[in-house]
Motif scaffolding. Sequence first.
Motif, PDB file in Angstrom:
ATOM      1  N   UNK A 197      18.527  37.053  58.843  1.00  0.00           N
ATOM      2  CA  UNK A 197      17.661  36.555  57.786  1.00  0.00           C
ATOM      3  C   UNK A 197      18.354  36.726  56.437  1.00  0.00           C
ATOM      4  N   UNK A 198      17.633  36.322  55.383  1.00  0.00           N
ATOM      5  CA  UNK A 198      18.140  36.538  54.032  1.00  0.00           C
ATOM      6  C   UNK A 198      17.827  37.983  53.655  1.00  0.00           C
ATOM      7  N   UNK A 199      18.849  38.823  53.628  1.00  0.00           N
ATOM      8  CA  UNK A 199      18.642  40.238  53.357  1.00  0.00           C
ATOM      9  C   UNK A 199      18.413  40.506  51.880  1.00  0.00           C
ATOM     10  N   UNK A 200      19.104  39.751  51.009  1.00  0.00           N
ATOM     11  CA  UNK A 200      18.961  39.926  49.557  1.00  0.00           C
ATOM     12  C   UNK A 200      18.963  38.548  48.930  1.00  0.00           C
ATOM     13  N   UNK A 201      17.842  38.203  48.291  1.00  0.00           N
ATOM     14  CA  UNK A 201      17.681  36.858  47.736  1.00  0.00           C
ATOM     15  C   UNK A 201      17.510  36.952  46.223  1.00  0.00           C
ATOM     16  N   UNK A 202      18.546  36.475  45.509  1.00  0.00           N
ATOM     17  CA  UNK A 202      18.534  36.443  44.048  1.00  0.00           C
ATOM     18  C   UNK A 202      18.655  35.012  43.537  1.00  0.00           C
ATOM     19  N   UNK A 203      18.195  34.067  44.316  1.00  0.00           N
ATOM     20  CA  UNK A 203      18.314  32.660  43.938  1.00  0.00           C
ATOM     21  C   UNK A 203      17.660  32.431  42.571  1.00  0.00           C
ATOM     22  N   UNK A 204      18.458  31.812  41.658  1.00  0.00           N
ATOM     23  CA  UNK A 204      17.932  31.478  40.343  1.00  0.00           C
ATOM     24  C   UNK A 204      17.741  32.655  39.409  1.00  0.00           C
ATOM     25  N   UNK A 205      18.173  33.834  39.803  1.00  0.00           N
ATOM     26  CA  UNK A 205      18.002  35.010  38.950  1.00  0.00           C
ATOM     27  C   UNK A 205      18.919  34.931  37.732  1.00  0.00           C
ATOM     28  N   UNK A 206      18.541  35.626  36.668  1.00  0.00           N
ATOM     29  CA  UNK A 206      19.356  35.729  35.461  1.00  0.00           C
ATOM     30  C   UNK A 206      19.571  37.207  35.182  1.00  0.00           C
ATOM     31  N   UNK A 207      20.841  37.617  35.147  1.00  0.00           N
ATOM     32  CA  UNK A 207      21.186  39.022  34.914  1.00  0.00           C
ATOM     33  C   UNK A 207      22.122  39.061  33.717  1.00  0.00           C
ATOM     34  N   UNK A 208      21.703  39.749  32.668  1.00  0.00           N
ATOM     35  CA  UNK A 208      22.425  39.683  31.401  1.00  0.00           C
ATOM     36  C   UNK A 208      23.677  40.535  31.380  1.00  0.00           C
ATOM     37  N   UNK A 209      23.722  41.594  32.151  1.00  0.00           N
ATOM     38  CA  UNK A 209      24.907  42.434  32.173  1.00  0.00           C
ATOM     39  C   UNK A 209      25.506  42.430  33.581  1.00  0.00           C
ATOM     40  N   UNK A 210      26.412  43.344  33.843  1.00  0.00           N
ATOM     41  CA  UNK A 210      27.236  43.265  35.044  1.00  0.00           C
ATOM     42  C   UNK A 210      26.440  43.589  36.311  1.00  0.00           C
ATOM     43  N   UNK A 220      23.861  43.396  55.930  1.00  0.00           N
ATOM     44  CA  UNK A 220      23.845  42.760  57.241  1.00  0.00           C
ATOM     45  C   UNK A 220      22.746  41.712  57.213  1.00  0.00           C
ATOM     46  N   UNK A 221      23.171  40.475  56.991  1.00  0.00           N
ATOM     47  CA  UNK A 221      22.254  39.381  56.760  1.00  0.00           C
ATOM     48  C   UNK A 221      22.820  38.533  55.631  1.00  0.00           C
ATOM     49  N   UNK A 222      22.053  37.590  55.157  1.00  0.00           N
ATOM     50  CA  UNK A 222      22.536  36.698  54.106  1.00  0.00           C
ATOM     51  C   UNK A 222      22.219  37.245  52.727  1.00  0.00           C
ATOM     52  N   UNK A 223      23.194  37.129  51.822  1.00  0.00           N
ATOM     53  CA  UNK A 223      22.976  37.394  50.401  1.00  0.00           C
ATOM     54  C   UNK A 223      22.929  36.050  49.696  1.00  0.00           C
ATOM     55  N   UNK A 224      21.887  35.867  48.916  1.00  0.00           N
ATOM     56  CA  UNK A 224      21.723  34.565  48.262  1.00  0.00           C
ATOM     57  C   UNK A 224      21.635  34.761  46.747  1.00  0.00           C
ATOM     58  N   UNK A 225      22.638  34.202  46.049  1.00  0.00           N
ATOM     59  CA  UNK A 225      22.612  34.188  44.579  1.00  0.00           C
ATOM     60  C   UNK A 225      22.800  32.759  44.074  1.00  0.00           C
ATOM     61  N   UNK A 226      22.414  31.795  44.895  1.00  0.00           N
ATOM     62  CA  UNK A 226      22.571  30.394  44.520  1.00  0.00           C
ATOM     63  C   UNK A 226      21.819  30.101  43.228  1.00  0.00           C
ATOM     64  N   UNK A 227      22.501  29.365  42.335  1.00  0.00           N
ATOM     65  CA  UNK A 227      21.922  28.920  41.062  1.00  0.00           C
ATOM     66  C   UNK A 227      21.545  30.079  40.141  1.00  0.00           C
ATOM     67  N   UNK A 228      22.020  31.262  40.437  1.00  0.00           N
ATOM     68  CA  UNK A 228      21.763  32.398  39.551  1.00  0.00           C
ATOM     69  C   UNK A 228      22.715  32.352  38.363  1.00  0.00           C
ATOM     70  N   UNK A 229      22.371  33.155  37.325  1.00  0.00           N
ATOM     71  CA  UNK A 229      23.249  33.275  36.165  1.00  0.00           C
ATOM     72  C   UNK A 229      23.533  34.756  35.943  1.00  0.00           C
ATOM     73  N   UNK A 230      24.828  35.101  36.090  1.00  0.00           N
ATOM     74  CA  UNK A 230      25.249  36.483  35.953  1.00  0.00           C
ATOM     75  C   UNK A 230      26.099  36.569  34.700  1.00  0.00           C
ATOM     76  N   UNK A 231      25.484  36.985  33.607  1.00  0.00           N
ATOM     77  CA  UNK A 231      26.178  36.915  32.325  1.00  0.00           C
ATOM     78  C   UNK A 231      27.218  38.013  32.159  1.00  0.00           C
TER      79      UNK A 231
END
Length: 731
Positions: A197-210, A220-231
Amino acid sequence: MITRLTAAERALRDAIKPGAKVDHSAGGATIRAFVLQEVLLDDRAPCRSLVVRDAKVVDALDLEAGTIGYPVEFVGCAFAGEPNVEQAKLFGLYLTGCRLPGLSGAQVDVAHNLELVGCDCSGLVDLIGARVHGQLLLTGSRLANPAGHALAADGMKVYQDVKFSGGFRAESPVRMIGARIGGQFDCDGAHFLKAGEVALDLKGAVIDERVYWRDGFLVEGEVRVADARLRGGLDCTGAVFRHPAAVALRASGVVVDSDVRFRGASVEGPADFTGCDVTGMLDLTGGRFSSPGETALDLARARVRQNMICRSGFEVRGRVLLAGADIGGSLWCEGGHVENSTDTALDATGLVVHRDLHLGHRRSASGAGDDGFHAEGAVVLSGACVEGDLDCAGGRFTNPAGESITAIGLTVERDLLMSDGFVADGVVDLAGAEVHGCLVWSGGRFTNRSRAIRADRAEVGHSAKLDGLHADGPVLMRGMRIAGNLDIADARISDDETALVLEGTTVRGRLRVGFTTKPAGGVDLRYASAGQLDDRDCKWPDRLRLTEFVYKALPVNGLSRAVRVQCLRGGAEEYVPQVYLQLAKVYEAAGKHDDAKHVLIAGQDAGRRAGRGVRGAIDRALGFVLKWTVGYGYRPLWVLYWVAALTVVGAVAAAVAHPDGFRRAKADLDVGFEPVLYTLDLLLPVVNLRQRELWVPVGWVLWGSSVFTALGWVLAICLVTGLGKAFKREL
């Protein structure tokens, strides 16, 4: 008013002092949730802070839509029911070492921190739409929800850091779609365990720092950061992603305003970075990506504004896809290893690299180097554009069943280097490529026997260097355009048919050919042209095709005229006058007129030998006469040698035969017999020296005189023919 309180509940209520910092331990006693609720929501005499230790909270603590204006902390407490803080306004909520069946906190508004540190949660932590103006800490906590998500935080907004570090463990999916984090997202050492399954889903998230996913980070599973913004960038140094049955890391469309690092990371399953945008560098050195038979690392249409680094230790089992990607700096792959032996190992169709592309080995200041880039499977660079150097020196490209490098239409603004230990076990196809600098294959090894290199219609802005090249199959360079020199000295090309094909190739500078060992196959120079042909000490093969090969000069101390003529004869399937005329023209331009005539005579010899049938036999006979009398018109004065020789022979014979072999034409004529004049009178048809009129041969002398007369006419005809050819050439 609270009635019928237990001793533990009364002790808690009595501990509350207005304006005080309350730190109360229940000693493991049970406290009913409604009692705790009334204490927390009583705003008549609030304390400055409240710490509740070692309590057992029964029933569900319901603080929904409530307001607590001071920080509340639970340490070592056990909640029998799921605390509810939905839509509540909290100053700060801290749970340390607690056990709880979940947490309902949708749209909660926390003025400072929300912390679950070292907690064990067996149900859903619901923070959908929450607002945390400080930090969100889940350090060291364990979240597990067999019925669904461990953490649901879609649309959550945290103004400072989010920390899932310090041994954090999620045994159910963590979902943070569209979350907004104003500080860092620290997951160092965290484990997200939900295979399939999707273990960690950050789709579309915005993170201003590192974002930190390092130091034992495991999914163990899918990590999803599709379309996220990691500034602030993404650091996955040493991270482990495992999802071999499906996508392990889905980051399509992610925007990163700083660096992305996967140094020493391991990804088991496809990593999808399609269309990502990285403002800094992308560092994959030491990273291992595995998805055999599939696309293990997908960077199609990705944009990296600085360098992309895939140096020593970078390993991929499966395909690397860089089609349409744009690298703003250099792409360094020295020492990397890509393995997809049954298909394409690296597909970089349409890739744009604004500086250098390195697919070879890296040398240090001491001269030591790594093992070099190694690709097992096809490398496709068709339509790619490299605005610096394309350096494959020391690289190994293995695809015995097909093409090891396909670079049709490749553009390189500077040099293309396949030298110094470069090995290609498969066809190297550079058809239609444009190299604005130098093309260097010096010392390269091309082992494909059916076709080692194909560079048809390629264009080179400076020089092409094949010195020391070793090819086990033919090298095809048809229709190339080389603005500088082409050097093929000390090359070894092993092919029994045609070793080197330069048909239609234009070399504006020098064509340097120096086969130290005669190639087994032929060399095809048909319709090629060069400013100078430098073949000193060259061992040309027996089969040499030179039709319409044009060159303007030869080296001063080059091959002898005899050797060159032999080369023109060797392997010719048919007589081609142009090859002799070309060599003679170059000799004439160099002032070697005698050599030029010898070459032209050799050309006429070749044409005479090429005749077939009755017509050919006649031409051969006539040509034989013309050659030895006037040199096909190139040596018209040779006829004088024949006249002189025949004059001597005829004069001697006439002197011996006189007087018995002659009689006077008139008995009363008193003129002496002159053997020399008589012979000349026979040999010169248009000259009358009157010796034939005064002396009539008889017997065998008559037959001899007839022969000399015929020879005279033959010589005259040959002279006229030769002079005619000479005048025709002049015109």
